[in-house]
Structures are given as structure tokens and as C-alpha cells.
Design a protein around this motif. Sequence first.
Motif, PDB file in Angstrom:
ATOM      1  N   ILE A  24     152.103  56.589  66.130  1.00 30.02           N
ATOM      2  CA  ILE A  24     152.581  57.586  65.160  1.00 30.02           C
ATOM      3  C   ILE A  24     152.004  58.961  65.479  1.00 30.02           C
ATOM      4  O   ILE A  24     152.741  59.937  65.649  1.00 30.02           O
ATOM      5  CB  ILE A  24     152.220  57.167  63.725  1.00 30.02           C
ATOM      6  CG1 ILE A  24     152.908  55.827  63.385  1.00 30.02           C
ATOM      7  CG2 ILE A  24     152.649  58.237  62.723  1.00 30.02           C
ATOM      8  CD1 ILE A  24     152.557  55.293  62.003  1.00 30.02           C
ATOM      9  N   CYS A  25     150.645  59.037  65.569  1.00 26.50           N
ATOM     10  CA  CYS A  25     150.003  60.344  65.826  1.00 26.50           C
ATOM     11  C   CYS A  25     149.709  60.575  67.297  1.00 26.50           C
ATOM     12  O   CYS A  25     149.337  61.691  67.688  1.00 26.50           O
ATOM     13  CB  CYS A  25     148.730  60.470  65.013  1.00 26.50           C
ATOM     14  SG  CYS A  25     147.447  59.248  65.475  1.00 26.50           S
ATOM     15  N   LEU A  26     149.886  59.541  68.124  1.00 31.82           N
ATOM     16  CA  LEU A  26     149.652  59.630  69.571  1.00 31.82           C
ATOM     17  C   LEU A  26     148.215  60.022  69.891  1.00 31.82           C
ATOM     18  O   LEU A  26     147.948  60.687  70.907  1.00 31.82           O
ATOM     19  CB  LEU A  26     150.645  60.617  70.212  1.00 31.82           C
ATOM     20  CG  LEU A  26     152.129  60.295  70.029  1.00 31.82           C
ATOM     21  CD1 LEU A  26     152.987  61.338  70.734  1.00 31.82           C
ATOM     22  CD2 LEU A  26     152.437  58.904  70.575  1.00 31.82           C
ATOM     23  N   CYS A  27     147.282  59.665  69.027  1.00 30.05           N
ATOM     24  CA  CYS A  27     145.846  59.872  69.272  1.00 30.05           C
ATOM     25  C   CYS A  27     145.136  58.514  69.231  1.00 30.05           C
ATOM     26  O   CYS A  27     145.732  57.496  68.856  1.00 30.05           O
ATOM     27  CB  CYS A  27     145.234  60.800  68.205  1.00 30.05           C
ATOM     28  SG  CYS A  27     145.955  62.472  68.228  1.00 30.05           S
ATOM     29  N   PHE A  41     148.039  50.550  63.778  1.00 30.75           N
ATOM     30  CA  PHE A  41     148.250  51.975  63.509  1.00 30.75           C
ATOM     31  C   PHE A  41     147.016  52.504  62.808  1.00 30.75           C
ATOM     32  O   PHE A  41     146.206  51.741  62.230  1.00 30.75           O
ATOM     33  CB  PHE A  41     149.478  52.198  62.613  1.00 30.75           C
ATOM     34  CG  PHE A  41     150.747  51.594  63.141  1.00 30.75           C
ATOM     35  CD1 PHE A  41     151.517  52.264  64.067  1.00 30.75           C
ATOM     36  CD2 PHE A  41     151.152  50.332  62.710  1.00 30.75           C
ATOM     37  CE1 PHE A  41     152.684  51.697  64.548  1.00 30.75           C
ATOM     38  CE2 PHE A  41     152.305  49.764  63.194  1.00 30.75           C
ATOM     39  CZ  PHE A  41     153.080  50.443  64.119  1.00 30.75           C
ATOM     40  N   CYS A  42     146.862  53.831  62.839  1.00 30.81           N
ATOM     41  CA  CYS A  42     145.829  54.458  62.028  1.00 30.81           C
ATOM     42  C   CYS A  42     146.156  54.216  60.559  1.00 30.81           C
ATOM     43  O   CYS A  42     147.331  54.312  60.159  1.00 30.81           O
ATOM     44  CB  CYS A  42     145.756  55.953  62.301  1.00 30.81           C
ATOM     45  SG  CYS A  42     145.322  56.358  64.010  1.00 30.81           S
ATOM     46  N   HIS A 211     158.773  62.071  63.949  1.00 28.07           N
ATOM     47  CA  HIS A 211     159.056  60.637  64.006  1.00 28.07           C
ATOM     48  C   HIS A 211     160.197  60.271  63.061  1.00 28.07           C
ATOM     49  O   HIS A 211     161.130  59.527  63.438  1.00 28.07           O
ATOM     50  CB  HIS A 211     157.792  59.855  63.649  1.00 28.07           C
ATOM     51  CG  HIS A 211     157.990  58.373  63.598  1.00 28.07           C
ATOM     52  ND1 HIS A 211     158.143  57.604  64.738  1.00 28.07           N
ATOM     53  CD2 HIS A 211     158.075  57.521  62.540  1.00 28.07           C
ATOM     54  CE1 HIS A 211     158.325  56.346  64.388  1.00 28.07           C
ATOM     55  NE2 HIS A 211     158.283  56.266  63.061  1.00 28.07           N
ATOM     56  N   ASN A 212     160.151  60.829  61.845  1.00 26.60           N
ATOM     57  CA  ASN A 212     161.226  60.561  60.897  1.00 26.60           C
ATOM     58  C   ASN A 212     162.562  61.124  61.386  1.00 26.60           C
ATOM     59  O   ASN A 212     163.612  60.497  61.253  1.00 26.60           O
ATOM     60  CB  ASN A 212     160.885  61.147  59.530  1.00 26.60           C
ATOM     61  CG  ASN A 212     159.702  60.452  58.887  1.00 26.60           C
ATOM     62  OD1 ASN A 212     159.428  59.287  59.192  1.00 26.60           O
ATOM     63  ND2 ASN A 212     159.001  61.144  57.997  1.00 26.60           N
ATOM     64  N   GLN A 213     162.517  62.333  61.939  1.00 30.83           N
ATOM     65  CA  GLN A 213     163.742  62.926  62.490  1.00 30.83           C
ATOM     66  C   GLN A 213     164.286  62.092  63.651  1.00 30.83           C
ATOM     67  O   GLN A 213     165.498  61.948  63.811  1.00 30.83           O
ATOM     68  CB  GLN A 213     163.470  64.360  62.936  1.00 30.83           C
ATOM     69  CG  GLN A 213     163.226  65.316  61.795  1.00 30.83           C
ATOM     70  CD  GLN A 213     162.937  66.724  62.286  1.00 30.83           C
ATOM     71  OE1 GLN A 213     162.840  66.973  63.496  1.00 30.83           O
ATOM     72  NE2 GLN A 213     162.779  67.652  61.345  1.00 30.83           N
ATOM     73  N   SER A 214     163.369  61.556  64.464  1.00 27.48           N
ATOM     74  CA  SER A 214     163.813  60.708  65.572  1.00 27.48           C
ATOM     75  C   SER A 214     164.510  59.454  65.059  1.00 27.48           C
ATOM     76  O   SER A 214     165.567  59.048  65.567  1.00 27.48           O
ATOM     77  CB  SER A 214     162.614  60.329  66.448  1.00 27.48           C
ATOM     78  OG  SER A 214     163.023  59.447  67.484  1.00 27.48           O
ATOM     79  N   GLU A 215     163.934  58.839  64.006  1.00 27.03           N
ATOM     80  CA  GLU A 215     164.565  57.659  63.430  1.00 27.03           C
ATOM     81  C   GLU A 215     165.920  58.009  62.805  1.00 27.03           C
ATOM     82  O   GLU A 215     166.898  57.262  62.944  1.00 27.03           O
ATOM     83  CB  GLU A 215     163.638  57.037  62.376  1.00 27.03           C
ATOM     84  CG  GLU A 215     162.434  56.334  62.958  1.00 27.03           C
ATOM     85  CD  GLU A 215     161.649  55.604  61.878  1.00 27.03           C
ATOM     86  OE1 GLU A 215     161.802  55.967  60.686  1.00 27.03           O
ATOM     87  OE2 GLU A 215     160.919  54.668  62.228  1.00 27.03           O
ATOM     88  N   SER A 216     165.950  59.160  62.098  1.00 28.66           N
ATOM     89  CA  SER A 216     167.221  59.585  61.494  1.00 28.66           C
ATOM     90  C   SER A 216     168.282  59.841  62.561  1.00 28.66           C
ATOM     91  O   SER A 216     169.456  59.468  62.407  1.00 28.66           O
ATOM     92  CB  SER A 216     166.996  60.844  60.650  1.00 28.66           C
ATOM     93  OG  SER A 216     168.223  61.326  60.136  1.00 28.66           O
ATOM     94  N   THR A 217     167.858  60.460  63.664  1.00 23.01           N
ATOM     95  CA  THR A 217     168.806  60.698  64.761  1.00 23.01           C
ATOM     96  C   THR A 217     169.292  59.394  65.372  1.00 23.01           C
ATOM     97  O   THR A 217     170.463  59.235  65.700  1.00 23.01           O
ATOM     98  CB  THR A 217     168.143  61.576  65.838  1.00 23.01           C
ATOM     99  OG1 THR A 217     167.667  62.786  65.246  1.00 23.01           O
ATOM    100  CG2 THR A 217     169.129  61.910  66.938  1.00 23.01           C
TER     101      THR A 217
END
Length: 630
Positions: A24-27, A41-42, A211-217
Motif C-alpha cells: 500500500i505505502c511501498l515502504c 500490510f502496515c 491506489h484507490n484511483q487505480s482500483e477504480s480505473t
Amino acid sequence: MAAQSCAASEPALAGLEDELTCSICLCLFSNPVTVPCGHNFCASCLELVWARSEQGFSCPQCRASFPGRPVLHKNTVLCRVVEQLQGGSAKAEEEAVGCGAAAGPVPCDSCLQAPAAKTCLTCMASFCLEHLRPHQDSPAFRDHQLCPPLQDLQQRKCGDHNKLLEFFCREHATCICSTCLLGHKLCHASPLQQAKEEAKLVLKKRLTELHNQSESTARAMTIVKTNQSQAAETASRKRDLIKAEFSEIKALIEEEENRILKIIVNEEKRICNKFDYIFGVLGNKKNEIQSIRDQTEMALTERDDILFLKRAAALQRTSTKDAFVPPIEMDQNLIHSAYQSAINIKDIVKLSVTQSREKKVEAKPPGKTKPPLAASLNRTISGKKPVGSQATHREKIHHETEATLQEEADTKDKKKPVKLAPNTGTPSEAASAVATKHVIDSFLKKSREELLQYAVKITLDYNTAYNKVVLSEKYTKMSVSEIPLNYSDHPQRFTYCSQVLGFQCFKRGIHYWEVELQQNNFCGIGICYGSMERQGPESRLGRNSSSWCIEWFNSKISAWHNDVEKCLPNTKATRIGVLLHCDGGFVIFLAVGQTHNLIYKYKTQFTEALYPAFWLFSSGTVLSICQLKP
């Protein structure tokens, strides 16, 4: 060796860091938790995603959905691995700095000879071990911040005040020193570490949004693909339906073609059989003549006078006649009727296609998607009611066709003002009237050469002629005599006015003939039922409901039907064409010349067989039926 150790440790650390990174945060994981599907996940990242989700609880990585909110447990093993990785990374950084020092050591700012061991961020200088002792021994330097030697120490200084950059201005998005704060009084400035933490939170929030925009797309792409598949399926289904409709149309046309061709073939067989019979009769006659000829030649060789005279007398009593070939003609009415059936089908197809192309695209109820062409062809071709479920289907098409024709008529009527009759009739009658109008217009556009394909041979019926009507030139010319003629009584003969009918009658098909007006113009030309009266005033052409005609009374022209007169514009034409369409229910009178000009037309539904009819007013009137070649 140190350099090789650094290079070998970097790929191992990078590979392990990828495995310990939150998707999610890529950290690196921070307080990692495990969901039921096995992904980690964190804790803060997962809480933030589930708080904004409107579709329940699911794994952000594999999209696995959970019926309720899962109970999350801290992954202690993963926490220790992350801590070890972070410690190893710090050690590797220090070793990397050492390796970098070996490659390019940072010199001591005091002696400029020995390599620096530490860099003081407070003094903004690097010191070797010798000159670093004051920072280690003296309490005055206890608060100074020491770090491994830095090559880019000057980049951490303010270019204007030569002081350490300790703050971050959010409005100007730049690092500033303590002196620069005076120029940024109205700005929001914070220490570098605090600004770093705030920036991390903002980036994590932005990462969640992305991330949400990617899922929506991704969902939108799935919807587009689904809609595309549905559109392709709909188009394929419509193509199949259209192919089925055109297959039905082709089957109807082929069926009618076979029927019409069979009519021609049967007529050809009938005529050929007659010719074969006559040919056989003539052959027998030829053999008979040859036999008499042989007997005559033998008689001439007889030397005995008595035998010769006996044979000669017998041969002289034998009579022979010249060969006679009776007139045998094909039934032209039948041939033209069959040909006209094909023309009618062609006209209907052409009219339907033209109307479909010219008609504007309008929203229609789902039930009216059936094209009218198959139903029109079916009514024109068969003239019979189909059986079974096919009958119900075609009757449905019939009603839809009438409704479609009515809509087309209404659309076209909007383009020009039309005076409607008080009673417009049913939609079926209106549709039929529109179709008849299109057919009439198509015939009015035809040239004389095209009309001649419907030409028929007309002869006058002697049994219907009034006793002062003179028939001549093989019953194709009529005139009026001043004295009565000795015609025998006949129930079909006119007894009240000088009229005569054609011998031919027409009940189906399209027929065309022309009449030549000679000398004066006191005459009438028309059509009538065979049941029209032959006696009394009601037997006059046009003065009853059984006849339709055009009259010339010198320069006055009138149309007469059912004893109603309508005056028409004058025309100087001397040849009049009559086009009778029995199935279409109309008759057209044309002035024949270089161009066909309409004199008048009648539209009705003919219920009986029709005969050409003629009326001559005075003794000087002469009418001739033109002999046309189709």
C-alpha cells in the motif's frame, strides 16, 4: 575486500527489502499485521484503506473479500525481520561510507591532510581523530551533532547566510536556515525532521488515493470490456436476425419466380403441343399428296386405254386442298400478367429500400423492429393465407407493415400541406392509399417505351355496338352512321346511345392501350364493368357507378363517374393512352406525345372484370385503336 563485501551485500539487502515492503505505502513494514488470506500490510495503511472503502472488507492485494471485519494480529516474526533489516541497512550504509572514504576520503578541515573521522553538523566541518578530541573530551562540544564524514557538506549550508539548513518552509517548498526565518515570518516553517514526518504522511495519503484511483480505473476497464462484449453479442444477434429476414425475402422471391416461370413454361408447352399436332396433320397430308402423285404418274404410264381412263376418272374425283396452318398465338395477357408480377415485386422492393434510406432515424417502440419488406412481398406474391404458426407470424408482419407505412405517410405529409378528407379511414386504408400513390407516381415517371411493355391488343365487340356504330379495319376503328344498321338483337348491345365495348376484359394485372382521335372531338373514352346497363339513360358512359371515362365536347374536356362531372384543363393531344392497373385499383388517362402528360386518374377498388369502353356523339366522330407492339 571491503569494496567487494559492500557490493555483495547490496543485492541481498535490496531483494529482502522488496519482500518486506508494504504493497500500500511501498515502504518497509511498520507494525505489520496479517489478513486471513495470508498477505501482510502496515496496520495504519490497512486501517486507512478499510476506512475509505464502500464495498466491505477485502484484501487490497488479491481482492479476496471477507464477510465481516477480520481480527488482525501483529506479525511479531515479521517485525523482528524488519528491525534486523533496518539495522543491517544502517551498518551497510556505514560500510558504504567507509568504502566511499577509501575510494575518495573526506580530508580533515583542520589539518587538511589526515582523513576525516566525523563531520560536525554544528561546526559545519570534518575532523580527523586528532582534531576530533575536543568534541569528545570537552563539555563545550557535547551538544554538537556528529555524523560520518560527508562529501556534500556545503550543500547543507544556506547560500545566503552560510548557516546550516535546519527548517523547511512549506509555502516556498525550500529548506532554510535560522536567519532565513526572519524573511519567512508569514510562512509555516518547521524543523527538518518534523517536516519530513509530515511529508511522509502526505505521501502515504496520496499513495492511498492513487491506489484507490487505480482500483477504480481497473473496475472501469472491466466495465468497458463487459460493455464491449455485450455490444458485440448484440450486433452478432442482430446480424443473424437480419440474415434470417433476408433469407425469408429471398425464399419468397424464389418461390414467386418459380411460379411465374412455370406459367410461361406451361404456356410454351401448350403452344408447342398444338404445333406438334398441326405438324403431324400436315405430315399426313403430305404423305397423302405424295401417294396421289405416285398413282397419277403410274396412270400416265398405262398403255391400255380402258384401264387408263378408269384410273384417270378415279384420280380426277380425288380432291386435295392446300395446306392450311391455323393461327396459333400465345396468351399475351397471361404472359404480360406474369411479367407484370415480376415488375410489381421489383417496384415493391425498390420502394421499400428507398423509403428505408430516406426515412429519418426516430425512436420507436421495441415491438416495431420488423422490416415491412417481407410482409409486402408475401402479400404481393402469394395472395394466400399461410398456415400454422407461419400464418400468425406473417399476419403480425402485415399489421406492422401497415403501421410503418402510415408513419412514413405522416412524416412525408408534414413536408407539404395536405387537405384531408372528413373521414380518413382506418390505418390500413391510409397505408394502402399511400402505397397506391407511390405506385401511381412511379408509373407517371415511366417513358412511353416503358409503358409499351404493358401494351395489349384491343378489338371492338360487335355484339355490344349500338345500331348506328360502324366498325371497320378488323374491328379497330369506329364511327357513327346517319342511318341505322341491320345489327341482330343481342342482350349485350347498347340501345340508348352510340357506344361500343372492347372484346377483351381485364380482371388482374396491368394493361395499356392507345386511342387515336380523328376529325372532331365529340367522343368519350373510358372503362366499365361488364354488368353496366345497356338500356336507358343509366347506360351512358360515366353516368353510373360502373364506368369511368374522359369526354371531349369540342374544346371542353370532362371526367365523368357516377353521373358526377369534373372539368379538366384543355389539351390538344390527338392520341390518348389508357393505363389500367387492376390490382392497384386505378386507371390513368394520358396525353401521348413527346412527353406523357396526365389528363386524369381514378383510384378505386375494382370488384369486377373491366372492359375498354367508347362513346361517339356525332356522325363525324371517328376513333381508332392503335396497334401497339409490346
